[in-house]
Design a protein around this motif. Structure first.
Motif, PDB file in Angstrom:
ATOM      1  N   VAL A  65     -28.763   3.439  13.734  1.00 39.61           N
ATOM      2  CA  VAL A  65     -27.671   2.667  13.131  1.00 39.61           C
ATOM      3  C   VAL A  65     -27.226   3.360  11.856  1.00 39.61           C
ATOM      4  CG1 VAL A  65     -27.048   0.458  12.048  1.00 39.61           C
ATOM      5  CG2 VAL A  65     -28.548   0.479  14.041  1.00 39.61           C
ATOM      6  N   VAL A  66     -25.917   3.325  11.604  1.00 44.25           N
ATOM      7  CA  VAL A  66     -25.373   3.755  10.321  1.00 44.25           C
ATOM      8  C   VAL A  66     -24.627   2.559   9.742  1.00 44.25           C
ATOM      9  CG1 VAL A  66     -23.235   4.719  11.302  1.00 44.25           C
ATOM     10  CG2 VAL A  66     -24.051   5.511   9.079  1.00 44.25           C
ATOM     11  N   VAL A  67     -24.849   2.316   8.450  1.00 37.38           N
ATOM     12  CA  VAL A  67     -24.178   1.213   7.765  1.00 37.38           C
ATOM     13  C   VAL A  67     -23.386   1.801   6.607  1.00 37.38           C
ATOM     14  CG1 VAL A  67     -24.469  -0.949   6.493  1.00 37.38           C
ATOM     15  CG2 VAL A  67     -26.017  -0.407   8.384  1.00 37.38           C
ATOM     16  N   SER A  68     -22.145   1.330   6.469  1.00 38.11           N
ATOM     17  CA  SER A  68     -21.297   1.793   5.366  1.00 38.11           C
ATOM     18  C   SER A  68     -20.810   0.584   4.575  1.00 38.11           C
ATOM     19  CB  SER A  68     -20.110   2.599   5.897  1.00 38.11           C
ATOM     20  OG  SER A  68     -19.302   1.800   6.733  1.00 38.11           O
ATOM     21  N   ARG A  69     -20.475   0.856   3.311  1.00 40.01           N
ATOM     22  CA  ARG A  69     -19.928  -0.189   2.436  1.00 40.01           C
ATOM     23  C   ARG A  69     -18.586   0.304   1.910  1.00 40.01           C
ATOM     24  NH1 ARG A  69     -22.110  -4.482  -0.176  1.00 40.01           N
ATOM     25  NH2 ARG A  69     -24.252  -3.814   0.127  1.00 40.01           N
ATOM     26  N   ALA A  70     -17.546  -0.456   2.191  1.00 37.59           N
ATOM     27  CA  ALA A  70     -16.197  -0.113   1.741  1.00 37.59           C
ATOM     28  C   ALA A  70     -16.095  -0.315   0.227  1.00 37.59           C
ATOM     29  CB  ALA A  70     -15.169  -0.969   2.466  1.00 37.59           C
ATOM     30  N   GLU A  71     -15.011   0.173  -0.337  1.00 33.97           N
ATOM     31  CA  GLU A  71     -14.771   0.013  -1.787  1.00 33.97           C
ATOM     32  C   GLU A  71     -14.705  -1.456  -2.192  1.00 33.97           C
ATOM     33  OE1 GLU A  71     -14.831   2.385  -4.048  1.00 33.97           O
ATOM     34  OE2 GLU A  71     -15.002   4.027  -2.611  1.00 33.97           O
ATOM     35  N   LEU A  92     -26.232  12.851   8.272  1.00 33.30           N
ATOM     36  CA  LEU A  92     -25.155  12.186   7.543  1.00 33.30           C
ATOM     37  C   LEU A  92     -24.936  12.937   6.243  1.00 33.30           C
ATOM     38  CD1 LEU A  92     -23.201   9.756   7.054  1.00 33.30           C
ATOM     39  CD2 LEU A  92     -25.141   8.589   5.995  1.00 33.30           C
ATOM     40  N   GLU A  93     -23.733  13.447   6.053  1.00 35.09           N
ATOM     41  CA  GLU A  93     -23.345  14.113   4.802  1.00 35.09           C
ATOM     42  C   GLU A  93     -22.124  13.388   4.271  1.00 35.09           C
ATOM     43  OE1 GLU A  93     -22.741  18.151   6.123  1.00 35.09           O
ATOM     44  OE2 GLU A  93     -24.747  18.726   5.481  1.00 35.09           O
ATOM     45  N   GLY A  94     -22.277  12.707   3.148  1.00 36.99           N
ATOM     46  CA  GLY A  94     -21.188  11.888   2.629  1.00 36.99           C
ATOM     47  C   GLY A  94     -20.918  10.764   3.605  1.00 36.99           C
ATOM     48  N   ALA A  95     -19.743  10.784   4.224  1.00 35.94           N
ATOM     49  CA  ALA A  95     -19.409   9.787   5.233  1.00 35.94           C
ATOM     50  C   ALA A  95     -19.234  10.425   6.610  1.00 35.94           C
ATOM     51  CB  ALA A  95     -18.134   9.052   4.836  1.00 35.94           C
ATOM     52  N   LYS A  96     -19.737  11.659   6.779  1.00 28.53           N
ATOM     53  CA  LYS A  96     -19.583  12.363   8.051  1.00 28.53           C
ATOM     54  C   LYS A  96     -20.917  12.443   8.778  1.00 28.53           C
ATOM     55  CE  LYS A  96     -19.125  16.826   8.208  1.00 28.53           C
ATOM     56  NZ  LYS A  96     -18.611  18.203   8.059  1.00 28.53           N
ATOM     57  N   PHE A 106     -18.354  12.195  13.410  1.00 29.13           N
ATOM     58  CA  PHE A 106     -17.806  10.844  13.315  1.00 29.13           C
ATOM     59  C   PHE A 106     -17.693  10.432  11.861  1.00 29.13           C
ATOM     60  CE2 PHE A 106     -20.129  11.212  17.266  1.00 29.13           C
ATOM     61  CZ  PHE A 106     -19.289  10.631  18.213  1.00 29.13           C
ATOM     62  N   ASP A 107     -16.739   9.553  11.576  1.00 32.37           N
ATOM     63  CA  ASP A 107     -16.578   8.963  10.251  1.00 32.37           C
ATOM     64  C   ASP A 107     -17.496   7.747  10.174  1.00 32.37           C
ATOM     65  OD1 ASP A 107     -15.737   7.421   8.032  1.00 32.37           O
ATOM     66  OD2 ASP A 107     -13.692   8.164   8.207  1.00 32.37           O
TER      67      ASP A 107
END
Length: 140
Positions: A65-71, A92-96, A106-107
């Motif tokens: 799983v990858v989890v991201s948090r928007a601004e 995962l490098e940054g958001a890539k 993938f983003d």
């Protein structure tokens, strides 16, 4: 059997020489030799909500799983199983996100494909923060 030529020494040696090469090709298309990556079948606790800053992402390799948090602080989660050949994404490098099998990218913020051979976005998962913990997967 009459009418069927027997294999020559050259044919046998050529086949023996190509067998290991064919095996390498097949292993390159596998998910790393540990069997197929597992998909979540229910909600799973991933870690502390504070681990993911606004505008960033975190890869949870063990859970795929990858989890991201928007601004704006909202969370998104995606399966980190590549939609091209089913390999577990481990970088995962940054958001890539980059798949180790064939180089699909993938983003992590949107799940969208950045680089082929994958053409289908990552599968979006339900995600929520509960008691300071991130919970993702079906039923979260």
């Amino acid at each position: 059997m009459p009418g069927r030529p027997s294999a020559t020494r050259r044919t046998v040696l050529r086949g023996a020489a190509l067998t290991p090469v064919a095996g390498l090709g097949l292993s390159a298309c596998s998910g790393g030799g540990e069997g197929a990556p597992t998909k979540l079948t229910g909600p799973v606790e991933l870690g502390a909500e504070s681990e993911i800053a606004e505008g960033s992402a975190k890869l949870y390799r063990d859970e795929n799983v990858v989890v991201s948090r928007a601004e704006n602080g909202s969370l998104k989660a995606f399966s980190s199983i590549c939609t091209h050949a089913g390999c577990a994404i481990n970088k995962l490098e940054g958001a890539k996100l980059t798949c180790p099998c064939h180089g699909s990218e993938f983003d992590a913020m949107t799940g969208k494909v950045l680089h082929v051979p994958a053409t289908t976005p990552l599968e979006e998962l339900s995600v929520e923060a509960k008691g300071g913990k991130i919970i993702a997967g079906p039923g979260a």
